[in-house]
Design a protein around this motif. Structure first.
Motif, PDB file in Angstrom:
ATOM      1  N   PRO A 161       0.841  -1.197   0.000  1.00 60.91           N
ATOM      2  CA  PRO A 161       0.000   0.000   0.000  1.00 60.91           C
ATOM      3  C   PRO A 161       0.877   1.248   0.000  1.00 60.91           C
ATOM      4  O   PRO A 161       2.071   1.169   0.315  1.00 60.91           O
ATOM      5  N   PRO A 162       0.324   2.396  -0.357  1.00 59.18           N
ATOM      6  CA  PRO A 162       1.112   3.637  -0.321  1.00 59.18           C
ATOM      7  C   PRO A 162       1.699   3.867   1.071  1.00 59.18           C
ATOM      8  O   PRO A 162       1.119   3.490   2.082  1.00 59.18           O
ATOM      9  N   ALA A 163       2.880   4.484   1.110  1.00 59.37           N
ATOM     10  CA  ALA A 163       3.584   4.733   2.363  1.00 59.37           C
ATOM     11  C   ALA A 163       3.474   6.210   2.730  1.00 59.37           C
ATOM     12  O   ALA A 163       3.709   7.085   1.897  1.00 59.37           O
ATOM     13  N   LEU A 164       3.133   6.461   4.000  1.00 60.49           N
ATOM     14  CA  LEU A 164       3.063   7.831   4.505  1.00 60.49           C
ATOM     15  C   LEU A 164       4.465   8.297   4.875  1.00 60.49           C
ATOM     16  O   LEU A 164       5.172   7.638   5.632  1.00 60.49           O
ATOM     17  N   VAL A 165       4.883   9.431   4.311  1.00 56.40           N
ATOM     18  CA  VAL A 165       6.151  10.076   4.655  1.00 56.40           C
ATOM     19  C   VAL A 165       5.873  11.561   4.835  1.00 56.40           C
ATOM     20  O   VAL A 165       4.783  12.048   4.498  1.00 56.40           O
ATOM     21  N   PHE A 166       6.845  12.275   5.379  1.00 60.81           N
ATOM     22  CA  PHE A 166       6.774  13.730   5.416  1.00 60.81           C
ATOM     23  C   PHE A 166       7.885  14.260   4.539  1.00 60.81           C
ATOM     24  O   PHE A 166       9.040  13.836   4.654  1.00 60.81           O
ATOM     25  N   GLU A 167       7.543  15.165   3.639  1.00 63.30           N
ATOM     26  CA  GLU A 167       8.506  15.835   2.769  1.00 63.30           C
ATOM     27  C   GLU A 167       8.234  17.321   2.842  1.00 63.30           C
ATOM     28  O   GLU A 167       7.115  17.764   2.548  1.00 63.30           O
ATOM     29  N   GLY A 168       9.229  18.086   3.266  1.00 64.79           N
ATOM     30  CA  GLY A 168       9.050  19.529   3.389  1.00 64.79           C
ATOM     31  C   GLY A 168       7.937  19.900   4.351  1.00 64.79           C
ATOM     32  O   GLY A 168       7.285  20.926   4.163  1.00 64.79           O
ATOM     33  N   GLY A 169       7.722  19.067   5.374  1.00 62.88           N
ATOM     34  CA  GLY A 169       6.703  19.339   6.380  1.00 62.88           C
ATOM     35  C   GLY A 169       5.296  18.939   5.986  1.00 62.88           C
ATOM     36  O   GLY A 169       4.354  19.128   6.749  1.00 62.88           O
ATOM     37  N   ARG A 170       5.132  18.367   4.807  1.00 70.70           N
ATOM     38  CA  ARG A 170       3.801  17.971   4.328  1.00 70.70           C
ATOM     39  C   ARG A 170       3.692  16.458   4.257  1.00 70.70           C
ATOM     40  O   ARG A 170       4.642  15.774   3.897  1.00 70.70           O
ATOM     41  N   ARG A 171       2.494  15.969   4.582  1.00 66.64           N
ATOM     42  CA  ARG A 171       2.229  14.527   4.438  1.00 66.64           C
ATOM     43  C   ARG A 171       2.173  14.183   2.959  1.00 66.64           C
ATOM     44  O   ARG A 171       1.527  14.873   2.170  1.00 66.64           O
ATOM     45  N   VAL A 172       2.851  13.095   2.605  1.00 71.13           N
ATOM     46  CA  VAL A 172       2.875  12.626   1.227  1.00 71.13           C
ATOM     47  C   VAL A 172       2.697  11.115   1.259  1.00 71.13           C
ATOM     48  O   VAL A 172       3.266  10.429   2.116  1.00 71.13           O
ATOM     49  N   TRP A 173       1.905  10.600   0.333  1.00 72.47           N
ATOM     50  CA  TRP A 173       1.735   9.155   0.191  1.00 72.47           C
ATOM     51  C   TRP A 173       2.539   8.707  -1.014  1.00 72.47           C
ATOM     52  O   TRP A 173       2.305   9.177  -2.128  1.00 72.47           O
ATOM     53  N   LEU A 174       3.499   7.810  -0.798  1.00 70.78           N
ATOM     54  CA  LEU A 174       4.358   7.330  -1.878  1.00 70.78           C
ATOM     55  C   LEU A 174       3.939   5.940  -2.316  1.00 70.78           C
ATOM     56  O   LEU A 174       3.627   5.083  -1.492  1.00 70.78           O
ATOM     57  N   SER A 175       3.985   5.711  -3.611  1.00 70.75           N
ATOM     58  CA  SER A 175       3.739   4.371  -4.149  1.00 70.75           C
ATOM     59  C   SER A 175       4.551   4.214  -5.423  1.00 70.75           C
ATOM     60  O   SER A 175       5.093   5.187  -5.962  1.00 70.75           O
ATOM     61  N   GLY A 176       4.654   2.983  -5.885  1.00 75.37           N
ATOM     62  CA  GLY A 176       5.386   2.706  -7.120  1.00 75.37           C
ATOM     63  C   GLY A 176       6.827   3.154  -7.043  1.00 75.37           C
ATOM     64  O   GLY A 176       7.500   2.989  -6.032  1.00 75.37           O
ATOM     65  N   ASP A 177       7.309   3.749  -8.135  1.00 71.57           N
ATOM     66  CA  ASP A 177       8.708   4.181  -8.200  1.00 71.57           C
ATOM     67  C   ASP A 177       9.038   5.259  -7.162  1.00 71.57           C
ATOM     68  O   ASP A 177      10.177   5.355  -6.718  1.00 71.57           O
ATOM     69  N   ASP A 178       8.056   6.067  -6.773  1.00 76.40           N
ATOM     70  CA  ASP A 178       8.308   7.111  -5.776  1.00 76.40           C
ATOM     71  C   ASP A 178       8.683   6.528  -4.415  1.00 76.40           C
ATOM     72  O   ASP A 178       9.341   7.183  -3.615  1.00 76.40           O
ATOM     73  N   ALA A 179       8.248   5.302  -4.139  1.00 76.67           N
ATOM     74  CA  ALA A 179       8.539   4.663  -2.856  1.00 76.67           C
ATOM     75  C   ALA A 179       9.894   3.957  -2.844  1.00 76.67           C
ATOM     76  O   ALA A 179      10.367   3.549  -1.783  1.00 76.67           O
ATOM     77  N   LYS A 180      10.530   3.838  -4.000  1.00 72.96           N
ATOM     78  CA  LYS A 180      11.813   3.132  -4.074  1.00 72.96           C
ATOM     79  C   LYS A 180      12.942   4.027  -3.594  1.00 72.96           C
ATOM     80  O   LYS A 180      12.908   5.241  -3.764  1.00 72.96           O
ATOM     81  N   GLY A 181      13.941   3.400  -2.993  1.00 72.54           N
ATOM     82  CA  GLY A 181      15.095   4.147  -2.523  1.00 72.54           C
ATOM     83  C   GLY A 181      16.281   3.238  -2.333  1.00 72.54           C
ATOM     84  O   GLY A 181      16.229   2.044  -2.617  1.00 72.54           O
ATOM     85  N   LYS A 182      17.356   3.796  -1.853  1.00 74.36           N
ATOM     86  CA  LYS A 182      18.589   3.069  -1.536  1.00 74.36           C
ATOM     87  C   LYS A 182      18.959   3.406  -0.098  1.00 74.36           C
ATOM     88  O   LYS A 182      18.670   4.500   0.390  1.00 74.36           O
ATOM     89  N   PHE A 183      19.602   2.448   0.550  1.00 74.49           N
ATOM     90  CA  PHE A 183      20.026   2.682   1.916  1.00 74.49           C
ATOM     91  C   PHE A 183      21.297   1.899   2.174  1.00 74.49           C
ATOM     92  O   PHE A 183      21.498   0.824   1.616  1.00 74.49           O
ATOM     93  N   GLU A 184      22.160   2.415   3.039  1.00 73.05           N
ATOM     94  CA  GLU A 184      23.420   1.754   3.352  1.00 73.05           C
ATOM     95  C   GLU A 184      23.248   0.822   4.543  1.00 73.05           C
ATOM     96  O   GLU A 184      22.788   1.234   5.603  1.00 73.05           O
TER      97      GLU A 184
END
Length: 158
Positions: A3-26
């Motif tokens: 399901p879409p993921a709730l994040v905060f970007e620039g102080g605003r709630r954003v729901w990410l899904s698909g390619d927008d939810a992808k990332g990299k982490f160490e």
């Protein structure tokens, strides 16, 4: 399909899904792993407690750093915090490794929350109301209990 993921970007709630939810982490041992944003109550809790404009939780699956070092399969939780404090930019990376896996860490966390609710260990029982887990226990006590159960917690601040 997540399901879409709730994040905060620039102080605003954003729901990410698909390619927008992808990332990299160490990872703990420095590998770059594919990650996917996911929703957790902690996103809203951290935003409410800190006012941080950007908050995101990512989930990664793969061989744990502990297992790659020849140890047991472990759960790794990495928290990276970046922001201004005392007038200068600071960065902190904290790592929790738990050698008994995710299910055991979740079970232990539930037991510790229940101990707080019931007032075990010379504490008063929690008063009836709705609580998020971080409001039930003293963080130092909780982390000490995790360590005594086998968790390794480290910090790298810059």
């Amino acid at each position: 399909m997540a399901p879409p993921a709730l994040v905060f970007e620039g102080g605003r709630r954003v729901w990410l899904s698909g390619d927008d939810a992808k990332g990299k982490f160490e990872s703990v041992d420095g590998r770059s792993l594919d990650a996917t944003a996911f929703s957790t109550f902690d996103t809203a809790s951290l935003h409410a407690a800190t006012g941080a404009p950007d908050i995101r939780f990512d989930l990664m699956n793969g061989e744990s750093s502990s297992h790659r070092r020849g140890g047991e399969v472990a759960t790794e939780i990495v928290v990276e915090i970046e922001g201004e404090a005392d007038g200068r930019m600071k960065r902190s990376r904290r790592v929790l490794e738990f050698k008994y896996g995710t299910a055991s860490l979740t079970g232990l966390s539930i037991v510790l929350c229940l101990a707080s609710v019931l007032g075990l260990g010379e504490r008063d029982p929690a008063r009836p109301k709705l609580y998020l887990p971080e409001l039930l226990s003293d963080s130092k006590w909780f982390l000490d209990e995790l360590r005594s159960a086998g968790a390794t917690i480290s910090e790298d601040s810059k």
